[in-house]
Motif scaffolding. Sequence first.
Motif: not given
Length: 287
Positions: A136-164
Motif C-alpha cells: 500500500t505504499l505510494g505517493l498519490n498527491n501533494g498532501k502526502e508530502i506532509i504525511g511523509i515528513v511528519a511520519g519521519l519526524g515521529s520516528g526521530i522524536a521517538f528515538a530521542l524519547m528512547i535515548v532520553s
Amino acid sequence: MSKGYIHLIIASIIIGSIGIFSRWINLPAPVQNFYRYLFAALALASYLIINKDPLLRFRGNIKGLIGSSISYAVASVLLFIGFNNTSIANTVVLFYTAPLFVALLAPYFLREPLKKRTIVSLAIAFIGVLFLSLPTLGLNNGKEIIGIVAGLGSGIAFALMIVSTKAVSATLPFIRINFYQNLLAAVVLLPSAFSYHYTMSAKALGLLIVIGVVHTAIARTLWVSGVSKVPAQDSGDVGYIEPLSAAVFGLIFFGEVPSALGIVGAVLILVSSYVVTKNPNKQLRAA
C-alpha cells in the motif's frame, strides 16, 4: 531471555492492539491521545498516592525527564498527522525508522558501543516492516508530502524519547517516569481537547479509559522498565514486535488479511527479535 526483554515484548504486544480501540472510539486522533495520556497520568498518580509516594518529588536527571516527555508528546502528534495525511503503511514505515536513529544516537548520548548484532537485526526488522507495508505504499498527491515528513519526524522524536528515557531511568523509578511523561504529554495536547467538535459517548469514554490505563499506564511502565534493563539499541529493535502484533490484531478483529509479502515481513520481524534477544550479552559470531 532477561526480564527486560520480556517486559519489552509484552508491552509491544499490548500497545500493538491500540489501533483496534482507536477505531472503536472514533474520535479525532489528537483528542484520543489527550484523554489517553490524561487517564494514564491519573491512574499512575492514584498508584503513587496509594503507596504514599509524593507526586512531585523531583530528583535526578530533570532535563532528561523533560526532554523525554516532550519527545513523547511530539512523536504522538506527528504520528497522527502522518496518519491523517498519508497512508497508515507509509506512516508506520517512517515511524519505525526510530530504532535506526536510536542505534546512531546511543553511542554519542549513552556511550553504548554500536554492535554488529544490532545493525544486522535492525536491517532485518526494517526490511520486515517494509514488506508488511509495501503493497500500500505510494505517493498519490501533494498532501502526502506532509504525511511523509511528519511520519519521519515521529520516528526521530521517538528515538530521542528512547535515548532520553534510558538516561533518566538510572535516577527515577519506572512508574514515576511514566507518570511525568504522560502528565506532560497531556498538557502539551490539552488544546486539542477544545479544538475539535465531538461528542463523547459512554462507549468512547470507557474505551479511552482502557487505552489510558492498560495500553499507556501499565504497558508503558513495562516498556520503561524494559528500556532501563537492556541496551537502548536493543529496546528499539524489539519494538518492531509492535507493528507485527498490530497486523495480527487487524487480521483477527477486522479481517485484514496480509499479503504473501506481508507474511514474509512478519517472519523477518520475528527473526530480528530472536537475534536481538537471544544471548543479549554476546555478539553474533560474525561480529
